[in-house]
Design an enzyme around this catalytic site. Structure first.
Site: not given
Length: 337
Positions: A93, A137, A162
């Site tokens: 990322k 995460q 997300d």
């Protein structure tokens, strides 16, 4: 024996027929049954498609900066603990963000972090106007009990790049695909399917797996793209027969090579979201990565199939970057985006 006889007859035909000697089209038509036996599904490379999308996003950021010199999309990545797989994903990322022109900041909290401390970190990021996107995460590598749903819901919807906040999930469920953020892996799956050229509208789609992150939202996206969708899970009866009816097959069940090649409808598009580690003494790492679909056998029946790795994974990262750029544009332009 049947194939040997076919070859002999084909060779005899070739010797007698001058058309076959001079016209390659005639030759291919005569021997097409043999060639078809050797055909494989085309690889649907997420890595290649992701690279093209990232180049486009980079151009978009640079062009917008010409008119808004202070414009720089910023992404905050919050991690608890130090799982090796999470570290790998975060590096991907960070690299993608750098390529596009996004400032990505990694907030790595110790495994002793508790729920209150994590919520406090997210709250600070929510209130920071220079941060456009926030991801936490998963899975959380904490020694303390932390409610992951509470954590994802604590990220405010307009920074939830997300797409896991309940509000953004609710928008997807009712067909609002524009005002919120779409979840990254499902959106990447849809983009991969589009790139094959198959018409999603009217197709029979089967999604194996009903997880909050992959299966359920992928099924919703396919539904709103007018596919006829069946969701399969651990209680589904006659799974091979259900899969055999799919024009589009998306698998995210978390079991290596679970979907067998002979279950798949000839010509189907296969999207494999699984990533599993299996022991492999021939590999320098001691293991190899495989998906949830038996790739080698499935590719002999599918028209298109994603590899593992290099399929869905790079698209997930790229859709995250796309959402971050979109969040920054919305922050700058408001409802004009």
């Amino acid at each position: 024996m049947a194939l040997t006889g076919f070859l002999v007859r084909g060779l005899h035909c070739y010797r007698k027929n001058s058309c076959l000697k001079t016209n390659s089209v005639c030759f291919l038509q005569t021997f097409s049954p043999i060639f078809q036996l050797e055909e494989y599904g085309k690889l649907l490379s997420g890595s290649d498609i992701a690279e093209k999308i990232q180049t486009s996003l980079c151009d978009q950021v640079q062009k917008f900066k010409l008119h808004h010199s202070c414009f720089t999309p910023q992404l905050a990545i919050v991690q608890v603990g130090a799982r090796k797989d999470s570290n790998t994903y975060i590096r991907m990322k960070m690299k993608a963000a750098e390529t596009i022109g996004i400032i990505a900041t990694h907030f790595c909290l110790p495994s002793t972090t508790n729920q209150t401390e994590l919520l406090k970190t997210i709250s600070h990021l929510n209130l920071n106007p220079s941060v456009h996107g926030i991801i936490v995460q998963m899975p959380l590598d904490s020694a303390n009990m932390i409610d992951s749903t509470l954590i994802t819901d604590s990220v405010i919807p307009n920074k939830d790049v997300d797409g896991l906040n309940t509000i953004n999930q609710g928008k997807l469920a009712v067909g609002d695909l524009a005002s919120g953020f779409l979840p990254c892996t499902p959106n990447g799956c849809i983009e991969l399917i589009r790139r094959t050229g198959i018409l999603i509208e009217g197709s029979k789609a089967v999604v194996v797996g009903r997880s909050k992150i992959v299966g359920t939202p992928t099924a919703e996206l396919l539904k709103w793209h007018n596919a006829t969708v069946t969701i399969c899970h651990s209680k589904t009866k006659n799974l091979p027969e259900v899969i055999a009816d799919a024009d589009i097959l998306v698998v995210g069940i978390g079991q290596p090579n679970m979907v067998k090649g002979d279950w798949i409808k000839p010509g189907a598009v296969v999207i494999d979201c699984g990533i599993n580690s299996l022991p492999d003494t021939k590999s320098s790492t001691g293991y190899r990565l495989v998906g949830d679909v038996d790739f080698e056998k499935a590719r002999k029946r599918a028209s298109w199939i994603t590899p593992v790795p290099g399929g869905v994974g790079p698209m997930t990262v790229t859709m995250l970057m796309k959402n971050t750029v979109l969040a920054a544009l919305k922050s700058t332009l408001g409802n004009k985006v």
